[in-house]
Write an enzyme that holds these catalytic residues in place. Structure first.
Site, mmCIF file in Angstrom:
data_model
loop_
_atom_site.group_PDB
_atom_site.id
_atom_site.type_symbol
_atom_site.label_atom_id
_atom_site.label_comp_id
_atom_site.label_asym_id
_atom_site.label_seq_id
_atom_site.Cartn_x
_atom_site.Cartn_y
_atom_site.Cartn_z
ATOM 1 N N ASP A 147 0.866 -1.181 0.000
ATOM 2 C CA ASP A 147 0.000 0.000 0.000
ATOM 3 C C ASP A 147 0.899 1.227 0.000
ATOM 4 O O ASP A 147 1.238 1.772 1.054
ATOM 5 C CB ASP A 147 -0.905 -0.047 1.236
ATOM 6 C CG ASP A 147 -1.890 1.102 1.290
ATOM 7 O OD1 ASP A 147 -2.101 1.750 0.250
ATOM 8 O OD2 ASP A 147 -2.447 1.338 2.378
ATOM 9 N N PHE A 164 0.600 -7.116 4.722
ATOM 10 C CA PHE A 164 0.304 -5.765 4.252
ATOM 11 C C PHE A 164 1.443 -4.836 4.625
ATOM 12 O O PHE A 164 1.767 -4.687 5.804
ATOM 13 C CB PHE A 164 -1.010 -5.257 4.862
ATOM 14 C CG PHE A 164 -2.179 -6.131 4.543
ATOM 15 C CD1 PHE A 164 -2.978 -5.859 3.448
ATOM 16 C CD2 PHE A 164 -2.459 -7.249 5.316
ATOM 17 C CE1 PHE A 164 -4.048 -6.690 3.135
ATOM 18 C CE2 PHE A 164 -3.530 -8.086 5.012
ATOM 19 C CZ PHE A 164 -4.329 -7.799 3.911
ATOM 20 N N LYS A 165 2.052 -4.232 3.625
ATOM 21 C CA LYS A 165 3.096 -3.234 3.851
ATOM 22 C C LYS A 165 2.448 -1.859 3.693
ATOM 23 O O LYS A 165 2.100 -1.451 2.586
ATOM 24 C CB LYS A 165 4.233 -3.427 2.851
ATOM 25 C CG LYS A 165 5.381 -2.438 3.017
ATOM 26 C CD LYS A 165 6.397 -2.643 1.894
ATOM 27 C CE LYS A 165 7.530 -1.635 1.983
ATOM 28 N NZ LYS A 165 8.458 -1.750 0.834
ATOM 29 N N ILE A 166 2.294 -1.159 4.795
ATOM 30 C CA ILE A 166 1.569 0.104 4.809
ATOM 31 C C ILE A 166 2.572 1.251 4.787
ATOM 32 O O ILE A 166 3.362 1.428 5.720
ATOM 33 C CB ILE A 166 0.652 0.200 6.039
ATOM 34 C CG1 ILE A 166 -0.302 -1.004 6.107
ATOM 35 C CG2 ILE A 166 -0.120 1.517 6.015
ATOM 36 C CD1 ILE A 166 -1.225 -1.141 4.916
#
Length: 310
Positions: free
Chosen positions: A145, A171-173
């Site tokens: 993301d 999830f890589k935020i």
């Protein structure tokens, strides 16, 4: 995909490996292997290849395959390797992901489909995109993301995909207010969120850890420094983690705001890890004064990269 009683399968510091070129702009696979060896020696819990900080956008498909094959063979299961397989086409992304799995990748990282400044896909198309990729593999998908995609991904939508699409679980935020987004994602997704991760060179690592992040995907120049922050935090010593964060934050900020993907290569060249720090054209080299500032900060911290190859 759910988290086991022992916790997530993959956690810790998984920096992005740069793609190493020679002075002619050709792949330097020997230098690539040295970069990987340094990153493992410096404490990387795993490594990501072919990401944006790897200049994946400058590589041909044949070069991508050469890097993936070389790195996965060279790593030889010493650490898990994440392979970035992003593409606008779900079919091509699925094919890339299946090929990465066949080579031994532990996970694939994928951005939502986008192209240029205006080509975007709505949520139904993004959902079908990730479902297509998931159906092609049996390893986890990390959704990246990142602002570069210019694609809004709400925590509600991300949590829904985690619950409904089998391999979507990490999830890589990297968006603004990352900690708030991570906290909301974990709240909504529960055990379907196996890996809520920090990104963007760890510039928001402490608030992201406080929000529940279990992994950090940073630049590849100083995994030893990021471990000094993350390890005490995981051990329950937040004060020691905060002190380490305060020490390393000037270098993290300098990489993030002044150097970008060129920082890692400059540090590796300075420390004798690689022979050439050039990015592929049209990316320009660092200004000498900017490079000097980077080396000064890393020297003050006694970063392993500056002495590993000497």
């Amino acid at each position: 995909m759910t988290t086991s009683a022992e916790g997530p399968r993959y956690k810790g510091v998984f920096p992005v490996a740069p793609t190493i070129f020679d002075a002619r702009g050709e792949l330097d696979l020997q230098g690539q292997c040295r970069a990987i060896d340094f990153m493992i020696d410096a404490g990387s819990n795993g490594i990501c290849i072919l990401a944006n900080f790897s200049e994946q956008f400058s590589l041909t498909d044949a070069e991508r395959d050469a890097v993936a094959e070389t790195v996965l063979k060279h790593v030889a299961d010493r650490v898990p390797v994440i392979v970035t397989t992003s593409h606008f086409s779900p079919r091509i992304c699925a094919e890339r992901s299946a090929r990465a799995e066949a080579l031994g990748a532990a996970m694939v990282m994928v951005m939502p489909p986008y192209h240029g400044a205006t080509f975007r896909v709505g949520e139904p198309g993004i959902y079908d995109f990730f479902r297509t990729v998931s159906d092609a593999i049996s390893i986890p998908i990390m959704i990246q993301d990142a602002p570069v995609a210019g694609t809004p991904l709400s925590p509600e939508f991300l949590a829904r995909m985690a619950k409904e699409i089998e391999q979507v679980s990490y999830f890589k935020i990297e968006t603004a207010m990352a900690a708030a987004k991570l906290r909301r994602l974990i709240e909504l997704g529960g055990t379907a969120i196996e890996g809520p991760w920090d990104g963007e060179e760890a510039i928001t690592l402490m608030p992201d850890l406080d929000a529940g992040a279990t992994g950090a995907m940073t630049g590849g120049g100083y995994p030893d420094g990021i471990r000094q922050i993350l390890d005490p935090y995981v051990a329950g010593d937040r004060e020691a983690a905060m002190q380490a964060y305060e020490r390393w934050l000037p270098l993290i900020n300098y990489e993030n705001r002044q150097c970008g993907l060129l920082a890692c290569k400059a540090l590796m060249k300075e420390g004798g890890v690689i022979a050439c720090e050039d990015a592929r054209a049209p990316l320009a080299p660092l200004h000498p004064a900017t490079r000097a500032g980077l080396i000064e900060l890393a020297s003050r911290l006694d970063a392993m990269v500056l002495k590993w190859g000497k």
